[in-house]
Structures are given as structure tokens and as C-alpha cells.
Scaffold this motif. Structure first.
Motif, PDB file in Angstrom:
ATOM      1  N   VAL A  20       0.845  -1.190   0.000  1.00 58.17           N
ATOM      2  CA  VAL A  20       0.000   0.000   0.000  1.00 58.17           C
ATOM      3  C   VAL A  20       0.883   1.244   0.000  1.00 58.17           C
ATOM      4  O   VAL A  20       2.069   1.175   0.314  1.00 58.17           O
ATOM      5  CB  VAL A  20      -0.943   0.047   1.229  1.00 58.17           C
ATOM      6  CG1 VAL A  20      -1.884  -1.129   1.235  1.00 58.17           C
ATOM      7  CG2 VAL A  20      -0.174   0.124   2.521  1.00 58.17           C
ATOM      8  N   TYR A  21       0.287   2.362  -0.353  1.00 60.41           N
ATOM      9  CA  TYR A  21       0.942   3.662  -0.245  1.00 60.41           C
ATOM     10  C   TYR A  21       0.225   4.443   0.840  1.00 60.41           C
ATOM     11  O   TYR A  21      -0.988   4.615   0.789  1.00 60.41           O
ATOM     12  CB  TYR A  21       0.892   4.410  -1.575  1.00 60.41           C
ATOM     13  CG  TYR A  21       1.723   3.767  -2.652  1.00 60.41           C
ATOM     14  CD1 TYR A  21       3.104   3.768  -2.566  1.00 60.41           C
ATOM     15  CD2 TYR A  21       1.130   3.133  -3.734  1.00 60.41           C
ATOM     16  CE1 TYR A  21       3.874   3.158  -3.546  1.00 60.41           C
ATOM     17  CE2 TYR A  21       1.892   2.532  -4.709  1.00 60.41           C
ATOM     18  CZ  TYR A  21       3.263   2.551  -4.612  1.00 60.41           C
ATOM     19  OH  TYR A  21       4.029   1.950  -5.577  1.00 60.41           O
ATOM     20  N   TRP A  31      -4.493   6.226   2.860  1.00 56.21           N
ATOM     21  CA  TRP A  31      -3.668   5.192   2.253  1.00 56.21           C
ATOM     22  C   TRP A  31      -4.478   4.553   1.141  1.00 56.21           C
ATOM     23  O   TRP A  31      -5.695   4.694   1.073  1.00 56.21           O
ATOM     24  CB  TRP A  31      -3.226   4.140   3.269  1.00 56.21           C
ATOM     25  CG  TRP A  31      -4.340   3.363   3.899  1.00 56.21           C
ATOM     26  CD1 TRP A  31      -5.069   3.735   5.000  1.00 56.21           C
ATOM     27  CD2 TRP A  31      -4.885   2.123   3.458  1.00 56.21           C
ATOM     28  NE1 TRP A  31      -6.020   2.789   5.277  1.00 56.21           N
ATOM     29  CE2 TRP A  31      -5.924   1.782   4.341  1.00 56.21           C
ATOM     30  CE3 TRP A  31      -4.587   1.258   2.415  1.00 56.21           C
ATOM     31  CZ2 TRP A  31      -6.675   0.621   4.196  1.00 56.21           C
ATOM     32  CZ3 TRP A  31      -5.330   0.099   2.280  1.00 56.21           C
ATOM     33  CH2 TRP A  31      -6.358  -0.208   3.171  1.00 56.21           C
ATOM     34  N   MET A  32      -3.779   3.879   0.216  1.00 56.27           N
ATOM     35  CA  MET A  32      -4.456   3.166  -0.860  1.00 56.27           C
ATOM     36  C   MET A  32      -3.609   1.989  -1.310  1.00 56.27           C
ATOM     37  O   MET A  32      -2.387   1.997  -1.187  1.00 56.27           O
ATOM     38  CB  MET A  32      -4.759   4.088  -2.033  1.00 56.27           C
ATOM     39  CG  MET A  32      -3.577   4.723  -2.684  1.00 56.27           C
ATOM     40  SD  MET A  32      -4.127   5.854  -3.959  1.00 56.27           S
ATOM     41  CE  MET A  32      -2.860   7.082  -3.849  1.00 56.27           C
ATOM     42  N   MET A  41       1.341   9.792  -7.386  1.00 53.80           N
ATOM     43  CA  MET A  41       1.787   9.398  -6.049  1.00 53.80           C
ATOM     44  C   MET A  41       1.569  10.479  -4.986  1.00 53.80           C
ATOM     45  O   MET A  41       2.387  10.684  -4.109  1.00 53.80           O
ATOM     46  CB  MET A  41       3.261   8.982  -6.059  1.00 53.80           C
ATOM     47  CG  MET A  41       3.543   7.765  -6.898  1.00 53.80           C
ATOM     48  SD  MET A  41       2.632   6.324  -6.367  1.00 53.80           S
ATOM     49  CE  MET A  41       3.307   6.104  -4.745  1.00 53.80           C
ATOM     50  N   SER A  42       0.453  11.169  -5.077  1.00 53.23           N
ATOM     51  CA  SER A  42       0.099  12.126  -4.033  1.00 53.23           C
ATOM     52  C   SER A  42      -1.171  11.642  -3.345  1.00 53.23           C
ATOM     53  O   SER A  42      -1.995  10.950  -3.938  1.00 53.23           O
ATOM     54  CB  SER A  42      -0.114  13.525  -4.619  1.00 53.23           C
ATOM     55  OG  SER A  42      -1.174  13.516  -5.546  1.00 53.23           O
ATOM     56  N   CYS A  43      -1.305  12.014  -2.090  1.00 55.62           N
ATOM     57  CA  CYS A  43      -2.451  11.592  -1.290  1.00 55.62           C
ATOM     58  C   CYS A  43      -3.736  12.205  -1.856  1.00 55.62           C
ATOM     59  O   CYS A  43      -3.802  13.414  -2.063  1.00 55.62           O
ATOM     60  CB  CYS A  43      -2.249  12.017   0.155  1.00 55.62           C
ATOM     61  SG  CYS A  43      -3.630  11.590   1.233  1.00 55.62           S
ATOM     62  N   GLN A  49       2.930  13.749  -0.175  1.00 51.44           N
ATOM     63  CA  GLN A  49       3.589  12.600  -0.774  1.00 51.44           C
ATOM     64  C   GLN A  49       3.203  11.330  -0.019  1.00 51.44           C
ATOM     65  O   GLN A  49       2.826  11.375   1.144  1.00 51.44           O
ATOM     66  CB  GLN A  49       5.110  12.777  -0.742  1.00 51.44           C
ATOM     67  CG  GLN A  49       5.614  13.823  -1.700  1.00 51.44           C
ATOM     68  CD  GLN A  49       5.364  13.406  -3.147  1.00 51.44           C
ATOM     69  OE1 GLN A  49       5.550  12.254  -3.519  1.00 51.44           O
ATOM     70  NE2 GLN A  49       4.923  14.349  -3.952  1.00 51.44           N
ATOM     71  N   MET A  50       3.352  10.180  -0.692  1.00 47.25           N
ATOM     72  CA  MET A  50       3.004   8.907  -0.081  1.00 47.25           C
ATOM     73  C   MET A  50       4.215   7.984  -0.107  1.00 47.25           C
ATOM     74  O   MET A  50       5.053   8.077  -0.991  1.00 47.25           O
ATOM     75  CB  MET A  50       1.829   8.283  -0.818  1.00 47.25           C
ATOM     76  CG  MET A  50       0.608   9.192  -0.809  1.00 47.25           C
ATOM     77  SD  MET A  50      -0.856   8.424  -1.450  1.00 47.25           S
ATOM     78  CE  MET A  50      -1.388   7.507  -0.029  1.00 47.25           C
TER      79      MET A  50
END
Length: 69
Positions: A20-21, A31-32, A41-43, A49-50
Motif C-alpha cells: 500500500v501507499y 492510504w491506498m 503518487m500524491s495523497c 507525498q506517499m
């Protein structure tokens, strides 16, 4: 007359290690799963950032993934 239904078996939940990120921001809990992540790759909740993590999550049956390339 009495007709009894057979006891329906509950589906077994399979727990697996999933990539997950997770959001780096202390104030955000976002998270995803990697399979459903965005390219930038941004929340999606706060825009931070993740980072990549591994979590134990229930398995998702994926017959069709509209986000896959």
C-alpha cells in the motif's frame, strides 16, 4: 410441514500481505492499495507525498480492474 434451509457457509476471509501507499503527513490517515494507486503518487485526501508500506489486508477478488493499464 417444515422446510429448513441449509446453514449458509460464511465466506472465509483470506488475509494477505498487501503493498500500500500511505500518506506521510502526520495529520492525514490516508492510504491506498498499490493496485488502485494514481500515477502522481500524491495523497487523494490532502495532496502530500506517499510512501510504500506492506500491510496485512483482506484479499480482494479482482476480475476487472478499471484502473489497470
Amino acid at each position: 410441514m417444515y422446510f429448513a434451509k441449509k446453514g449458509a457457509e460464511e465466506p472465509v476471509t483470506i488475509i494477505e500481505d498487501t503493498t500500500v501507499y500511505a500518506c506521510e503527513s502526520e495529520a492525514c490517515n490516508g492510504w491506498m492499495r498499490k493496485d488502485f494507486s494514481t500515477e502522481d503518487m500524491s495523497c487523494p485526501m490532502c495532496g502530500s507525498q506517499m510512501t510504500e508500506e506492506v500491510r496485512e489486508l483482506p484479499q480482494i477478488k479482482m476480475d476487472y480492474n478499471p484502473f489497470s493499464k
